[in-house]
Design an enzyme around this catalytic site. Structure first.
Site, short mmCIF file in Angstrom:
data_model
loop_
_atom_site.label_atom_id
_atom_site.label_comp_id
_atom_site.label_asym_id
_atom_site.label_seq_id
_atom_site.Cartn_x
_atom_site.Cartn_y
_atom_site.Cartn_z
N TYR A 60 43.33 41.92 49.66
CA TYR A 60 43.87 43.25 49.90
C TYR A 60 42.75 44.27 49.70
O TYR A 60 42.13 44.31 48.63
CB TYR A 60 45.04 43.58 48.96
CG TYR A 60 45.66 44.92 49.30
CD1 TYR A 60 46.58 45.03 50.33
CD2 TYR A 60 45.27 46.08 48.64
CE1 TYR A 60 47.13 46.25 50.68
CE2 TYR A 60 45.81 47.31 48.98
CZ TYR A 60 46.73 47.39 50.01
OH TYR A 60 47.26 48.61 50.36
N GLN A 118 54.22 46.07 50.87
CA GLN A 118 54.67 45.21 51.97
C GLN A 118 53.57 44.26 52.45
O GLN A 118 53.86 43.15 52.91
CB GLN A 118 55.21 46.05 53.13
CG GLN A 118 54.23 47.04 53.71
CD GLN A 118 54.34 48.41 53.06
OE1 GLN A 118 54.59 48.53 51.86
NE2 GLN A 118 54.15 49.45 53.85
N ASN A 141 46.81 50.33 44.32
CA ASN A 141 47.49 51.31 43.47
C ASN A 141 48.56 50.61 42.62
O ASN A 141 48.69 49.38 42.64
CB ASN A 141 48.08 52.44 44.31
CG ASN A 141 49.10 51.95 45.33
OD1 ASN A 141 49.69 50.87 45.17
ND2 ASN A 141 49.31 52.72 46.37
N SER A 164 40.93 52.84 38.54
CA SER A 164 39.62 52.56 37.95
C SER A 164 39.46 53.15 36.55
O SER A 164 40.10 54.15 36.19
CB SER A 164 38.53 53.12 38.86
OG SER A 164 37.27 52.63 38.49
N GLN A 186 33.71 57.57 38.37
CA GLN A 186 34.99 56.87 38.26
C GLN A 186 36.16 57.82 38.49
O GLN A 186 37.18 57.44 39.08
CB GLN A 186 35.11 56.22 36.88
CG GLN A 186 34.10 55.12 36.63
CD GLN A 186 34.09 54.06 37.71
OE1 GLN A 186 35.13 53.51 38.06
NE2 GLN A 186 32.92 53.80 38.27
N HIS A 189 37.70 58.30 42.05
CA HIS A 189 38.42 57.20 42.69
C HIS A 189 39.87 57.54 42.96
O HIS A 189 40.39 57.30 44.04
CB HIS A 189 38.38 55.95 41.79
CG HIS A 189 37.30 54.99 42.13
ND1 HIS A 189 37.27 54.28 43.30
CD2 HIS A 189 36.20 54.61 41.44
CE1 HIS A 189 36.20 53.50 43.33
NE2 HIS A 189 35.53 53.69 42.22
N GLU A 253 37.64 48.34 32.15
CA GLU A 253 37.22 47.69 33.39
C GLU A 253 35.69 47.67 33.49
O GLU A 253 35.09 46.63 33.73
CB GLU A 253 37.81 48.44 34.58
CG GLU A 253 37.38 47.92 35.93
CD GLU A 253 37.80 48.83 37.06
OE1 GLU A 253 37.80 48.35 38.21
OE2 GLU A 253 38.10 50.02 36.82
N HIS A 254 35.08 48.84 33.33
CA HIS A 254 33.62 48.96 33.30
C HIS A 254 33.20 49.44 31.92
O HIS A 254 33.79 50.38 31.39
CB HIS A 254 33.13 50.00 34.31
CG HIS A 254 33.61 49.78 35.71
ND1 HIS A 254 34.70 50.46 36.25
CD2 HIS A 254 33.14 48.97 36.70
CE1 HIS A 254 34.88 50.07 37.49
NE2 HIS A 254 33.95 49.16 37.80
N ASP A 287 28.85 48.39 41.97
CA ASP A 287 29.86 48.55 43.02
C ASP A 287 29.32 48.15 44.38
O ASP A 287 30.06 47.63 45.21
CB ASP A 287 30.31 50.01 43.09
CG ASP A 287 31.23 50.40 41.94
OD1 ASP A 287 31.80 49.49 41.32
OD2 ASP A 287 31.38 51.60 41.69
N GLU A 341 54.96 8.48 20.40
CA GLU A 341 55.76 9.47 21.13
C GLU A 341 57.04 8.87 21.70
O GLU A 341 57.84 9.58 22.30
CB GLU A 341 54.93 10.07 22.26
CG GLU A 341 53.79 10.97 21.76
CD GLU A 341 53.09 11.71 22.90
OE1 GLU A 341 53.28 11.31 24.07
OE2 GLU A 341 52.38 12.69 22.61
N HIS A 346 54.55 3.89 28.89
CA HIS A 346 53.15 4.33 28.91
C HIS A 346 52.27 3.28 28.21
O HIS A 346 51.23 2.87 28.72
CB HIS A 346 53.00 5.68 28.18
CG HIS A 346 53.40 6.86 28.99
ND1 HIS A 346 54.67 7.07 29.43
CD2 HIS A 346 52.66 7.92 29.44
CE1 HIS A 346 54.71 8.21 30.11
NE2 HIS A 346 53.49 8.74 30.14
#
Length: 358
Positions: A60, A118, A141, A164, A186, A189, A253-254, A287, A341, A346
């Site tokens: 995306y 969507q 978003n 961001s 930043q 953004h 994030e950064h 970036d 067990e 087994h």
């Protein structure tokens, strides 16, 4: 439109996209795990791992407020390096020609002009024209991020990647103008972008604030910055050790580290999406140009998630090759634990082989 998109861009921009793609490819090739490794850990027991790329992924790429051609590269190039067979991308209309060129250079197979929640649903569930994918990556978003989280039972995702963020840890050696510029970068953004300065120097915080005020006046994306700047602030720490711990709590994030001795500080950092060390390491280089990935976890999610990389597009299978000699070495342990067990079949599956070898 892929071919005609090149004609709509300046040659210098196309060349910059090609160079950026090459740098991103170079770094992600360094991350690529071995396809297969095997090692004899004891006589007759060989263990290993086989790494396999995913069959089909969806990327995306946001749109709207800017043409995020760099995100197209960051999402698609690692998938291609990993060996993913089929890469599709959804991006909101109208699709900027620079984004189309970046997707083409990155090696994307299918491009769909659809955005928002969507688009995530289409890639996760499939439609008449978009085949379902195994994994969805890429930022968006709050609606895109929430759609990814809600559909995680249908499709794998990378991680929550929303608006961001930047955290800047600085002492008195920091340059107020550089720090203000990083904050502004930043803040432009998204209105929901968040910026935090943690410093041991009150004077630096004051000078940075004044520099920021002056820069906002001249900013080209002032309409966005004027809203996101409300999410900007600073914290005075008594020591850099305390500052590092604050950053670990925030898990930005950064993370930009602008201190006199950064290598001591980097050892204290546990949680950050991507780390930029020194005054000459602006986030913008990560970036666009250095080659590291800028698709990163936000909202504290770097405490549990890594940024996008080649490993996000692979899965691994463990391998064991056991000879008769090896079976004698590990078989008794397997039998005893299986019986403990209560899983007697087994144990029998091991025992029947050991009896035939004796």
């Amino acid at each position: 439109r892929r071919e005609s998109a090149y004609d709509e861009l300046e040659t210098a921009l196309v060349e910059a996209i090609i160079e950026s793609e090459a740098r991103i490819s170079r770094f992600h090739e360094m991350q690529k795990p071995r396809d297969l490794w095997l090692e004899e850990v004891e006589p007759g027991v060989i263990l290993g791992e086989k790494t396999t790329p995913l069959d089909r992924i969806g990327a995306y790429v946001p749109g709207g407020r800017a043409a995020y051609l760099s995100t197209a590269l960051m999402c698609a190039v690692p998938a291609r390096v990993a060996g993913v067979r089929s890469i599709c991308c959804c991006t909101p209309p109208p699709v900027h020609p620079a984004t189309l060129v970046a997707l083409d250079i990155a090696g994307v197979d299918e491009i769909y002009s659809v955005g928002g929640a969507q688009a995530i649903a289409a890639m996760a569930l499939g439609t008449g024209s978009i085949a379902a994918v195994d994994k969805i990556v890429g930022p968006g978003n709050v609606y895109v991020t929430q759609a990814k989280m809600l559909l995680r039972g249908e499709v794998e995702i990378d991680f929550p990647a929303g608006p961001s963020e930047i955290g800047i840890l600085a002492d008195g050696s920091g340059d107020p103008a550089y720090i203000a510029a990083d904050i502004l970068a930043q803040a432009e953004h998204d209105p929901d972008a968040a910026c935090l300065l943690v410093t041991t120097d009150a004077g630096l915080a004051e000078k940075t604030g004044k520099a920021l005020e002056n820069m906002v006046i001249e900013a080209k994306r002032k309409d966005i910055i004027s809203r996101s700047i409300g999410n900007t602030g600073y914290i005075l720490a008594d020591t850099l050790e305390e500052g590092a711990e604050i950053m670990n709590l925030v898990a930005p994030e950064h993370l930009s580290i602008q201190v006199h001795d950064p290598l001591d500080i980097i050892r204290m950092i546990r949680h950050a999406g991507s780390i930029f060390i020194g005054r000459y390491s602006p986030v913008a280089c990560g970036d666009y140009a250095s080659g590291t990935n800028h698709v990163l976890p936000t909202a504290g999610n770097s405490k549990t998630h890594s940024g996008l990389d080649v490993r996000h597009f692979c899965k691994s299978s463990t391998i064991q090759i056991i000879s008769r000699e090896g079976l004698e070495s590990v078989g008794e342990v397997a039998e005893r634990i299986a019986c403990a067990e209560g899983l007697h079949a087994h144990a029998d599956s091991v025992r029947i082989r050991r009896r035939k070898t004796s």
